[in-house]
Design an enzyme around this catalytic site. Structure first.
Site, mmCIF file in Angstrom:
data_model
loop_
_atom_site.group_PDB
_atom_site.id
_atom_site.type_symbol
_atom_site.label_atom_id
_atom_site.label_comp_id
_atom_site.label_asym_id
_atom_site.label_seq_id
_atom_site.Cartn_x
_atom_site.Cartn_y
_atom_site.Cartn_z
ATOM 1 N N GLU A 117 0.847 -1.196 0.000
ATOM 2 C CA GLU A 117 0.000 0.000 0.000
ATOM 3 C C GLU A 117 0.882 1.245 0.000
ATOM 4 O O GLU A 117 1.755 1.396 0.860
ATOM 5 C CB GLU A 117 -0.897 0.018 1.239
ATOM 6 C CG GLU A 117 -1.745 1.278 1.314
ATOM 7 C CD GLU A 117 -2.437 1.453 2.658
ATOM 8 O OE1 GLU A 117 -3.309 2.323 2.762
ATOM 9 O OE2 GLU A 117 -2.086 0.716 3.607
ATOM 10 N N VAL A 142 8.386 18.998 -11.344
ATOM 11 C CA VAL A 142 8.524 19.122 -12.800
ATOM 12 C C VAL A 142 9.976 18.900 -13.235
ATOM 13 O O VAL A 142 10.448 19.529 -14.174
ATOM 14 C CB VAL A 142 7.997 20.490 -13.318
ATOM 15 C CG1 VAL A 142 7.663 20.378 -14.806
ATOM 16 C CG2 VAL A 142 6.786 20.948 -12.553
ATOM 17 N N GLY A 176 11.124 15.506 -13.090
ATOM 18 C CA GLY A 176 11.194 14.062 -13.300
ATOM 19 C C GLY A 176 11.474 13.275 -12.043
ATOM 20 O O GLY A 176 11.618 12.054 -12.097
ATOM 21 N N TYR A 236 -6.194 15.265 -7.250
ATOM 22 C CA TYR A 236 -4.982 15.893 -7.772
ATOM 23 C C TYR A 236 -3.893 14.860 -8.117
ATOM 24 O O TYR A 236 -2.980 15.161 -8.885
ATOM 25 C CB TYR A 236 -4.425 16.893 -6.752
ATOM 26 C CG TYR A 236 -5.423 17.952 -6.353
ATOM 27 C CD1 TYR A 236 -5.774 18.978 -7.228
ATOM 28 C CD2 TYR A 236 -6.035 17.919 -5.104
ATOM 29 C CE1 TYR A 236 -6.700 19.948 -6.865
ATOM 30 C CE2 TYR A 236 -6.961 18.879 -4.727
ATOM 31 C CZ TYR A 236 -7.297 19.892 -5.611
ATOM 32 O OH TYR A 236 -8.217 20.850 -5.252
#
Length: 832
Positions: free
Chosen positions: A570, A582, A584, A612
């Site tokens: 989990e 942003v 990677g 989101y």
């Protein structure tokens, strides 16, 4: 020494137990043969106090030094001296091991010199040649009565027997000096085996209840390491990949000259281990790998070529620790270029290999790894190790570091004969120069791309100087999301660590600081989650977190809990600090988590994603379609209101952290191949205008010029593929059984052996045989008739490609091919 038979090497009975194998070793005698008397050849063979057995030539079990390098050299010198002696001297030596044939009632099984040499023997007395009329001290019959069966024996055969004699005497010394009971028992067995082979003038063969002959496990250690290099490093540039290949060679070399600890020592060190299994492998190792290094009358095999994962698992941890410790101690002795290789790259290489050795699902140990990755393996990955002759002597340079690779020495004539490297004149499969010249005329399997073309394309896309266009210093606009993060990890800018709290031991300060940092990152990035709840889970010993570290501080992480019994993990929290997004990092973080779980045999992720996070998880391969049964996870994972349950199934064959690089390289190869094909087709056709008229789709074959590209339409079959997998399986099984039963199928029943067909695997890149097809069929590999037909067609094509048309194999391939097509027509798999 007692003069009754069975007292020493000259009179030790070889009948009882001599034919038993190492798995059924004769019980250790209550009283081993006593030390040889003055003048016995054993005293001379011992070579003074320096002689010792293979296992006693090292101070401690598990050392990386090849045992007894000096002992093997002494034996080689003694054999050379004895083989150059006069024939009378040779007969005297062999007479010691030959039963008396003067009378049937005489029980003397070895001539004994009535005038034994003094101890220690003097050089001037050693050259005295005993007359064939000299009487035996035991039975009073002449020496000639003991060696009458050797009168017409050739010099070559006599020299072979003399080599066995010296090996017997060396093992006699080993039996007396060895203290470990298991090792002594093996020496005693080999001693009697060689003794018997002298009496019967046969070749010694280790046999018995250990019915399995080398190789004992497949894939071998050598093949597994080769697969590991392909699996983990095939994407690297050629120069970096060569470094890995050198490390692999070094590792395999160390195993071949590694000395295994005796079972009794292992029992003391690891009382919970499977000692019986280890003892079996230890016995095999002594008989087939270790002792033959010194007694070259026994066939010798390389440890890495006949043992597999089981033996490697039993020695890897200790071996890794000692190798690295040895490297640190000897770093000043190493050349500069070797120092960097061994001290910097070798530890990482061993760590990565260790994970694959102990992983339950590592693909490098799959039998079909090579066939599954054959195309990848041809893209510049060479065989990790070029096998030396199976039998050979290894010399160590005492002045160099022990981590230097030993040089392979020359093989004795007996060893060369057993190595299988020299082609016999009568071999059926023979590759001639004329056959090589006719290679271009041979038919090829449809879809195969010539390896020359693949290698040329690979050299182009991996060589910056060969690539056209402007140079770029920045990442491409179409680069993978994780490419920047991967480059930063290689440069050491970022690190990944799995951390967690513990109740059993006090975590160190660094881990506690990282846990606090993770708590802060999750709290800032997940403001709707109560901070106390985050703290409780991050510091819960049942939860772990994969932390992303940059400049010594935490900038992201994934908190998770593993449920091994349920087969899933989990994911609780996943976040990267806002000013580092942003880049990677999120993708690379998840890829590391996937590889971590593959190594721990957990192949499913579950998580509740809010609105989101759904987009992020979809990019990472998660789906709302859960693959594992609901009963597996209900009551185990935390349910969040307003969140969506998502799951991801992992593929253990995919190296996730390098996956985008592999895909990119594959695309580049395809693109280059398309460009080459376009260059070959010079005709340019106008574009299609039919779509402007409202046409939604057209048949592929109606595209102008499509056939010139090599495209062929698939024929409309009257009888479609059986939809029922069981029906297809039964049909294919019946066809394959009929093919195997055909009288012309005999050349194709088993994989081609390298010893029978020199150079076969250099010519045939994609081998196939009926045994492999049977295994594939059993494993339900053939999900369509096309796969089955392609494999069987490859059997015939390979045969025709390697063998000349006038050969028996070529004719068998033609006959069996016609029979095969008649059967698939009868089964309705193709049009009649």
């Amino acid at each position: 020494m007692s003069e009754a038979g069975g007292a020493g090497p000259g009179g030790c009975g070889a009948g009882a137990g001599a034919g038993a194998g190492p798995g059924a070793l004769p019980p250790q005698p209550a009283a081993l043969p006593p030390a040889p008397p003055q003048g016995s050849p054993c005293a001379a063979a011992a070579g003074g106090s320096g002689a010792c057995g293979p296992a006693t030539a090292v101070a401690a079990a598990g050392t990386a030094e090849g045992p007894g390098g000096g002992g093997s050299a002494r034996i080689a010198v003694k054999k050379a001296q004895l083989r150059s002696a006069p024939r009378a001297k040779k007969l005297e030596k062999l007479g010691v091991y030959s039963a008396c044939k003067a009378e049937e009632s005489c029980k003397c099984n070895g001539w004994k010199n009535p005038n034994p040499s003094p101890t220690p023997p003097r050089a001037d007395l050693q050259q005295i040649i005993v007359s064939l009329t000299e009487s035996c001290r035991s039975c009073s019959h002449a020496l000639a009565a003991h060696v009458s069966h050797l009168e017409n024996v050739s010099e070559e055969e006599m020299n072979r027997l003399l080599g066995i004699v010296l090996d017997v005497e060396y093992l006699f010394t080993c039996v007396h000096k060895e203290e470990d009971a298991d090792t002594k028992q093996v020496y005693f067995y080999l001693f009697k085996l060689l003794r018997k082979s002298i009496l019967q003038r046969g070749k010694p063969v280790v046999e018995g209840s250990l019915e399995k002959k080398p190789p004992f496990e497949k894939p071998s250690i050598e093949q597994g390491v080769n697969n590991f290099v392909q699996y983990k490093f095939s994407h690297l540039p050629a120069k970096e990949r060569q470094t890995i290949v050198e490390l692999a060679k070094m590792f395999l070399n160390r195993i071949n000259y590694w000395h295994l600890e005796a079972p009794s020592q292992r029992r003391l060190r690891s009382p919970n281990d499977d000692i019986s299994g280890y003892k079996e492998n230890y016995t095999r190792w002594l008989c087939y790998c270790n002792v033959p290094q010194f007694c070259d009358s026994l066939p010798r095999y390389e440890t890495t070529q006949v043992f597999g994962r089981t033996l490697l698992r039993s020695v890897f941890t200790v071996m890794r620790r000692q190798l690295l410790e040895q490297a640190r101690q000897e770093k000043d002795k190493l050349p500069l270029e070797k120092r960097t290789l061994i001290l910097t790259h070798f530890p990482k290489f061993l760590s990565m290999l260790e994970e694959e050795v102990y992983s339950q699902n590592s693909p490098i140990w799959d039998q079909d790894f090579l066939s599954a990755s054959s195309r990848t393996s041809q893209l510049g990955i060479q065989t990790v190790i070029n096998p030396p002759p199976v039998a050979g002597t290894i010399s160590y340079n005492s002045t160099s570091s022990s981590l230097e690779q030993p040089n392979a020495g020359s093989s004795s004539p007996a060893c060369k004969a057993s190595s299988g490297l020299e082609a016999n004149p009568g071999e059926k499969r023979k590759m001639t120069d004329s056959h090589v010249l006719e290679e271009a005329k041979k038919p090829r399997v449809m879809g195969d791309i010539p390896m020359e073309l693949i290698n040329e394309v690979m050299s182009t896309i991996t060589d910056p100087a060969a690539m056209l266009g402007p140079e770029t210093n920045f990442l491409s606009a179409h680069s993978a999301r994780d490419e920047a993060a991967r480059l930063e990890e290689r440069r050491g800018v970022i690190e990944f660590h799995v951390v967690g709290n513990s109740l059993n031991q006090k975590p160190n300060k660094k881990i506690l600081m990282w846990l606090v940092g993770l708590q802060n990152v999750f709290s800032h990035q997940l403001p709707r989650m109560p901070k106390e709840y985050i703290t409780r889970l991050v510091f819960d010993p049942k939860h772990k977190t994969l932390a992303l570290i940059k400049d010594g501080r935490v900038i992201g992480g994934i908190c998770f809990r593993m449920f091994p019994s349920q087969g899933f993990t989990e994911i609780v929290f996943c976040a990267v600090t806002s000013n580092e997004q942003v880049k990677g990092y999120g993708t690379h973080l998840m890829n590391h988590l996937k590889e971590y779980h593959i190594k721990h045999d957990i192949l499913n992720f579950l998580t509740y994603a809010d609105e989101y996070a759904i987009g992020y998880f979809k990019k990472q391969g998660f789906s709302k379609e859960i693959k594992i049964p609901k009963t597996k996870y209900v009551g185990y994972i935390k349910d969040y209101e307003g969140a969506t349950l998502m799951g991801c199934e992992l593929n253990p064959r995919i190296p996730y952290t390098e996956f985008s690089v592999i895909i990119k390289k594959q695309k580049e190869i395809i693109k280059k191949l398309i460009e080459r094909k376009q260059a070959q087709i010079r005709k340019v056709y106008p574009g299609l205008s039919c779509f402007k008229d409202g046409v939604r789709q057209i048949p592929i074959e109606s595209i102008p010029g499509i056939r010139e590209t090599g495209w062929k339409p698939s024929g409309k079959e009257k009888s479609k593929e059986p939809r029922d997998p069981d029906q297809l399986y039964s049909t294919l099984k019946s066809i394959l059984q009929q093919v195997k039963s055909h009288q012309s199928a005999w050349p194709f029943m088993e994989p081609v052996k390298r010893t029978e067909a020199p150079g076969y695997y250099e010519v045939i890149r994609f081998p196939m045989d009926l045994k492999t097809m049977s295994e594939r069929l059993k494993n339900r590999y053939y999900v369509s008739k096309k796969l089955f037909m392609a494999d069987l067609q490859r059997v015939f094509t390979n045969c025709k490609e390697y063998n000349p048309p006038e050969s028996e194999y070529y004719k068998c391939a033609n006959i069996l091919e016609k029979f095969f097509f008649s059967k698939i027509k009868e089964a309705g798999l193709i049009d009649k």
